[in-house]
Design an enzyme around this catalytic site. Structure first.
Site, mmCIF file in Angstrom:
data_model
loop_
_atom_site.group_PDB
_atom_site.id
_atom_site.type_symbol
_atom_site.label_atom_id
_atom_site.label_comp_id
_atom_site.label_asym_id
_atom_site.label_seq_id
_atom_site.Cartn_x
_atom_site.Cartn_y
_atom_site.Cartn_z
ATOM 1 N N ASP A 1 -10.785 9.526 10.766
ATOM 2 C CA ASP A 1 -10.721 9.078 9.371
ATOM 3 C C ASP A 1 -11.175 7.626 9.263
ATOM 4 O O ASP A 1 -10.519 6.801 8.628
ATOM 5 C CB ASP A 1 -9.302 9.258 8.822
ATOM 6 N N GLY B 1 0.821 -1.215 0.000
ATOM 7 C CA GLY B 1 0.000 0.000 0.000
ATOM 8 C C GLY B 1 0.845 1.251 0.000
ATOM 9 O O GLY B 1 2.047 1.215 0.264
ATOM 10 N N GLU B 2 0.180 2.351 -0.322
ATOM 11 C CA GLU B 2 0.871 3.637 -0.322
ATOM 12 C C GLU B 2 -0.066 4.677 0.271
ATOM 13 O O GLU B 2 -1.221 4.767 -0.140
ATOM 14 C CB GLU B 2 1.256 4.018 -1.758
ATOM 15 N N GLY B 3 0.410 5.414 1.256
ATOM 16 C CA GLY B 3 -0.433 6.421 1.903
ATOM 17 C C GLY B 3 0.015 7.818 1.537
ATOM 18 O O GLY B 3 0.851 8.008 0.651
ATOM 19 N N GLY C 1 3.809 7.853 2.972
ATOM 20 C CA GLY C 1 4.747 6.739 3.016
ATOM 21 C C GLY C 1 4.244 5.504 2.291
ATOM 22 O O GLY C 1 3.162 5.491 1.723
ATOM 23 N N VAL C 2 5.077 4.472 2.317
ATOM 24 C CA VAL C 2 4.770 3.208 1.648
ATOM 25 C C VAL C 2 4.661 2.116 2.707
ATOM 26 O O VAL C 2 5.392 2.130 3.699
ATOM 27 C CB VAL C 2 5.902 2.845 0.646
ATOM 28 N N VAL C 3 3.743 1.173 2.486
ATOM 29 C CA VAL C 3 3.591 0.057 3.427
ATOM 30 C C VAL C 3 4.031 -1.233 2.742
ATOM 31 O O VAL C 3 3.625 -1.515 1.611
ATOM 32 C CB VAL C 3 2.129 -0.082 3.909
#
Length: 301
Positions: free
Chosen positions: A127, A12-14, A17-19
């Protein structure tokens, strides 16, 4: 850092940052590694990340994703979380939006337990949405992504109203409310509850005005009796004076609850709970603790 956690794949990408799915080499346990790039050394760690770390370190609960480790280098911050199979959005997509009544009830119970725990500790999530609710292989639901979370203490401080992905945003926040507390999360919980039943977002607005209009169409145009604080928000005059808000929209929810087959999954008690979460007046929404006492959770599906 590099020596202890072996990155396996990007999951994932927020916003900051990147997960990765990664392996803890010392324990051979699979973890989720959130890697936050620091824009410049002078700027240091983003405040959103610091907020998430400080909140998660304090929140230890079975329905909140666990922060296992924090590693910090000159231009990078790594947060190590317990690994979860998927999020609620992917889970619903996999089921083609057709969750069974018992699963909806169990996920709802877990969601409210996590929210109750946060609210009892003066933390707003701000959120809540299906991609931020993680599901384990054992079908446990946990709250994640506290980047926007905020310890609220006495809920009278001015907060930014640009929070909560539009579709899960409460009408008071849409009208620019900056002095909100726990009811902002409760509205999101109600939207998620409905989405689990019908297999699609309840209010999929294109912008703030469209979002509010969709809410009005579903719940009916509110009067000052139904929503006493309606005209007190910063954007009330500007938004509610638009022609589309001048017409009196009759509530369609009763009709939908009777004719939309998916709502039958919730049963009469589930529909009653949904109504009590989606109240216009923030103070009239159930608290998470009250919602968990609702008769819906005694129904056997």
């Amino acid at each position: 850092m590099g020596s202890r956690y072996q990155r396996l794949e990007k999951i994932g990408e927020g916003s900051y940052g990147v997960v990765y799915r990664a392996r803890d080499i010392t324990t051979d346990v699979i973890v989720a590694l959130k890697r936050i790039r620091l824009e410049s050394v002078e700027e240091g760690v983003p405040c959103t990340a610091i907020r998430e770390i400080s909140i998660l370190k304090e929140l230890r609960h079975e329905n909140i994703v666990r922060l296992l480790d924090v590693c910090h280098s000159e231009n990078r911050l790594n947060l190590v979380f317990e690994y979860m199979e998927m999020d609620l959005k992917k889970y619903m997509d996999r089921a083609s939006g057709n969750l069974d009544p018992a699963t909806i009830q169990e996920f709802m119970r877990s969601l409210l337990k996590g929210v109750r725990f946060c609210h009892e500790r003066n933390v707003l999530h701000r959120d809540l949405k299906p991609p931020n609710l993680l599901i384990s292989r054992e079908k446990e639901l946990k709250l994640a992504d506290f980047g926007l979370g905020r310890a609220f203490g006495i809920p009278v401080k001015k907060y930014t109203h640009e929070v909560v992905t539009l579709w899960y945003r409460s009408p008071d926040v849409l009208l620019g409310s900056t002095q909100y507390g726990t009811p902002v999360d409760i509205w999101s919980v109600g939207c998620i509850f409905a989405e689990m039943a019908i297999g699609a977002p309840l209010f999929a607005g294109k912008n703030d005005a469209d979002q509010l209009l969709r809410i009005f169409r579903f719940l009916g145009t509110p009067s000052s009796q139904v929503w006493p604080s309606m005209n007190l928000y910063p954007n009330s005059t500007n938004m509610l004076s638009k022609p589309e808000f001048q017409q009196n929209l009759i509530a369609t929810c009763d009709e939908q609850f009777q004719t939309h087959p998916a709502y039958a999954k919730l049963g009469p008690q589930g529909i009653d709970l949904l109504r009590r979460l989606l109240r216009y007046e923030p103070g009239e929404r159930l608290t998470a603790a009250q919602a968990l006492e609702h008769p819906y959770f005694s129904v056997e599906f």
